[in-house]
Write an enzyme that holds these catalytic residues in place. Structure first.
Site, mmCIF file in Angstrom:
data_model
loop_
_atom_site.group_PDB
_atom_site.id
_atom_site.type_symbol
_atom_site.label_atom_id
_atom_site.label_comp_id
_atom_site.label_asym_id
_atom_site.label_seq_id
_atom_site.Cartn_x
_atom_site.Cartn_y
_atom_site.Cartn_z
ATOM 1 N NE ARG A 42 31.789 47.141 40.168
ATOM 2 C CZ ARG A 42 32.849 46.260 40.693
ATOM 3 N NH1 ARG A 42 33.175 44.812 40.398
ATOM 4 N NH2 ARG A 42 34.165 47.246 41.557
ATOM 5 N NE ARG A 91 38.184 44.075 44.549
ATOM 6 C CZ ARG A 91 37.333 45.771 44.795
ATOM 7 N NH1 ARG A 91 37.312 46.728 44.849
ATOM 8 N NH2 ARG A 91 36.610 45.483 43.431
ATOM 9 N NE ARG A 113 28.339 53.493 42.808
ATOM 10 C CZ ARG A 113 29.354 51.995 43.670
ATOM 11 N NH1 ARG A 113 30.065 53.025 45.094
ATOM 12 N NH2 ARG A 113 30.059 51.933 43.294
ATOM 13 N NE ARG A 151 33.154 43.478 45.449
ATOM 14 C CZ ARG A 151 33.632 44.970 45.399
ATOM 15 N NH1 ARG A 151 34.033 45.942 46.189
ATOM 16 N NH2 ARG A 151 32.635 45.902 44.798
HETATM 17 P P1 AP5 Z 1 40.243 49.171 45.990
HETATM 18 O O1 AP5 Z 1 40.601 49.771 47.204
HETATM 19 O O2 AP5 Z 1 39.258 47.886 46.138
HETATM 20 O O3 AP5 Z 1 38.867 50.040 44.626
HETATM 21 P P2 AP5 Z 1 37.398 50.989 44.758
HETATM 22 O O4 AP5 Z 1 38.636 52.145 43.892
HETATM 23 O O5 AP5 Z 1 36.925 50.525 46.281
HETATM 24 O O6 AP5 Z 1 36.757 49.768 44.068
HETATM 25 P P3 AP5 Z 1 35.218 49.034 44.074
HETATM 26 O O7 AP5 Z 1 35.416 48.412 43.239
HETATM 27 O O8 AP5 Z 1 35.113 48.643 46.004
HETATM 28 O O9 AP5 Z 1 34.832 49.864 43.734
HETATM 29 P P4 AP5 Z 1 33.061 49.991 43.920
HETATM 30 O O10 AP5 Z 1 32.789 51.296 43.513
HETATM 31 O O11 AP5 Z 1 33.109 49.676 42.717
HETATM 32 O O12 AP5 Z 1 32.595 48.881 44.463
HETATM 33 P P5 AP5 Z 1 31.362 48.738 46.157
HETATM 34 O O13 AP5 Z 1 32.222 47.844 47.378
HETATM 35 O O14 AP5 Z 1 31.403 50.763 45.996
HETATM 36 O O15 AP5 Z 1 40.989 48.811 44.715
HETATM 37 C C1 AP5 Z 1 40.896 47.690 44.249
HETATM 38 C C2 AP5 Z 1 42.159 46.801 44.487
HETATM 39 O O16 AP5 Z 1 43.331 47.518 43.669
HETATM 40 C C3 AP5 Z 1 42.566 46.486 45.512
HETATM 41 O O17 AP5 Z 1 42.767 44.754 45.188
HETATM 42 C C4 AP5 Z 1 44.072 46.886 46.023
HETATM 43 O O18 AP5 Z 1 44.660 46.213 46.618
HETATM 44 C C5 AP5 Z 1 44.278 47.467 44.436
HETATM 45 N N1 AP5 Z 1 44.745 48.397 44.324
HETATM 46 C C6 AP5 Z 1 44.169 49.809 44.969
HETATM 47 N N2 AP5 Z 1 45.357 51.352 45.238
HETATM 48 C C7 AP5 Z 1 46.568 50.635 44.839
HETATM 49 C C8 AP5 Z 1 47.496 50.854 43.559
HETATM 50 N N3 AP5 Z 1 47.574 52.594 44.172
HETATM 51 N N4 AP5 Z 1 48.184 49.958 43.188
HETATM 52 C C9 AP5 Z 1 48.102 48.722 43.213
HETATM 53 N N5 AP5 Z 1 46.910 47.849 43.485
HETATM 54 C C10 AP5 Z 1 45.991 49.001 44.000
HETATM 55 O O19 AP5 Z 1 29.758 49.215 44.801
HETATM 56 C C11 AP5 Z 1 29.835 47.714 44.884
HETATM 57 C C12 AP5 Z 1 27.781 47.403 44.088
HETATM 58 O O20 AP5 Z 1 27.512 47.729 45.278
HETATM 59 C C13 AP5 Z 1 28.594 48.081 43.462
HETATM 60 O O21 AP5 Z 1 28.667 47.780 41.961
HETATM 61 C C14 AP5 Z 1 26.221 48.998 43.413
HETATM 62 O O22 AP5 Z 1 25.878 47.747 43.126
HETATM 63 C C15 AP5 Z 1 26.432 48.710 44.888
HETATM 64 N N6 AP5 Z 1 26.651 50.655 45.537
HETATM 65 C C16 AP5 Z 1 27.714 50.566 46.444
HETATM 66 N N7 AP5 Z 1 27.342 52.001 46.387
HETATM 67 C C17 AP5 Z 1 26.385 52.375 46.066
HETATM 68 C C18 AP5 Z 1 25.545 53.551 46.058
HETATM 69 N N8 AP5 Z 1 25.827 54.308 46.384
HETATM 70 N N9 AP5 Z 1 24.528 53.460 44.511
HETATM 71 C C19 AP5 Z 1 23.617 52.565 44.604
HETATM 72 N N10 AP5 Z 1 24.626 51.620 44.664
HETATM 73 C C20 AP5 Z 1 25.650 50.942 45.399
#
Ligand code: AP5
Length: 213
Positions: free
Chosen positions: A169, A125, A86, A158
Site C-alpha cells: 500500500r 489499529r 488517489r 483490517r
Molecule cells: P487512521 O486515521 O485510520 O489513518 P488513515 O490515514 O485513515 O489510514 P488508512 O489505512 O485507513 O488509509 P488508507 O488510505 O490506506 O486506507 P483506505 O481505507 O482509504 O489512523 C491509523 C492508526 O493510527 C489508527 O489506529 C489511529 O488510531 C492511529 N492514529 C491516527 N492519528 C494518530 C496520531 N496523531 N498519533 C498516534 N496514532 C494515531 O483504503 C483501503 C483500501 O481500499 C485501499 O488500499 C484500496 O484498495 C481501496 N481504496 C480506498 N479508496 C480508494 C480509492 N479512492 N481508489 C482506489 N482504491 C481505493
C-alpha cells in the site's frame, strides 16, 4: 467547507477527517469505509473491490468515481474527502463532478508522517466493523480491550493491515497518489502541508490553523 485529506496509509486521514467533520458540521466521505461496507454487505461492488483491497492494490477508477459521484451530490453542507482521489484519473474525475455540481474545493490538506511511524500506527489499529470508529492499542486504546466504546461491537484488525500488504500500500501510495500533491499545487486550490507526527489533538489544531483564511 470542501476539503481533500491526502496522506499515506495510516497517516491519520480517517482520524482527522472524523474530527473535522464533527467540528465543522460537514460530511466525511471515506472511499475506504464505503468499500468496506460494500464488502461487509457482500454486494457485487464489494466482491469486486475485495480482491484489490486484500492485495493492497487500488480499486479501478471507474468504480470509485461512480460511488463518489452519488455521495457528493448529497453532501450539501460540505465534505472532507478521506482516501479519495488517489490517482490522477480520479482527481480529473473529481474536477468533472465538482463542475457538474457547480462547486469548488476550498483546500487540500496533506498529512506528513514518516514510514516507521506509519508501520507502528497500522500494526496497532483496531476498527469497529459496525460504526467505523478507529482505535489504536498503543496510542488510543478503547476503554475495554477489543470492544468499541461507541457501539459495543467487537473490534477487528483490517485484513489489509498485515506487514506485506502495508508495504505494498505504501508503494502504491508513492507511485500513484503522492503525485497528486504536485497536481493540486498547480491548480487554484490551496495545498496545506501539516506535520502529522504529533498527538491527534495537536494535528487537528494544526489543520484548523492551516485552513484559516
Ligand atoms: P487512521 O486515521 O485510520 O489513518 P488513515 O490515514 O485513515 O489510514 P488508512 O489505512 O485507513 O488509509 P488508507 O488510505 O490506506 O486506507 P483506505 O481505507 O482509504 O489512523 C491509523 C492508526 O493510527 C489508527 O489506529 C489511529 O488510531 C492511529 N492514529 C491516527 N492519528 C494518530 C496520531 N496523531 N498519533 C498516534 N496514532 C494515531 O483504503 C483501503 C483500501 O481500499 C485501499 O488500499 C484500496 O484498495 C481501496 N481504496 C480506498 N479508496 C480508494 C480509492 N479512492 N481508489 C482506489 N482504491 C481505493
Amino acid at each position: 467547507m470542501r476539503l481533500i485529506l491526502l496522506g499515506a496509509p495510516g497517516a491519520g486521514k480517517g482520524t482527522q477527517g472524523a474530527l473535522l467533520a464533527k467540528g465543522m458540521g460537514i460530511q466525511k466521505v471515506s472511499t475506504g469505509d464505503l468499500l468496506r461496507e460494500a464488502v461487509r454487505r457482500g454486494t457485487e461492488l464489494g466482491l469486486e473491490a475485495k480482491r484489490f483491497m486484500d492485495a493492497g492494490e487500488l480499486v479501478p477508477d471507474d468504480v470509485i468515481l461512480g460511488m463518489v459521484r452519488e455521495v457528493l451530490a448529497e453532501a450539501k453542507a460540505g465534505f472532507v474527502l478521506d482516501g479519495f482521489p488517489r490517482t490522477l484519473e480520479q482527481a480529473r474525475g473529481l474536477d468533472e463532478i465538482l463542475d457538474e455540481l457547480g462547486i469548488d474545493l476550498d483546500a487540500v490538506v496533506v498529512l506528513d508522517v514518516p514510514d516507521d511511524e506509519i508501520v507502528k500506527r497500522i500494526s496497532g489499529r483496531r476498527s469497529c466493523p459496525e460504526c467505523n470508529a478507529v482505535y489504536n492499542v498503543y496510542f488510543d486504546p478503547p476503554a475495554h480491550a477489543g470492544i468499541c466504546d461507541r457501539c459495543g461491537a467487537a473490534l477487528v484488525e483490517r485484513p489489509d493491515d498485515d506487514a506485506a500488504t502495508v508495504a505494498r500500500r505504501l508503494e502504491v501510495y508513492r507511485a500513484q497518489t503522492e503525485p497528486l500533491i504536485e497536481f493540486y499545487a498547480r491548480s487554484e486550490t490551496p495545498v496545506r502541508k501539516v506535520d502529522g507526527l504529533r498527538d491527534v489533538d495537536e494535528v487537528q489544531a494544526a489543520i484548523r490553523e492551516a485552513l484559516r483564511p
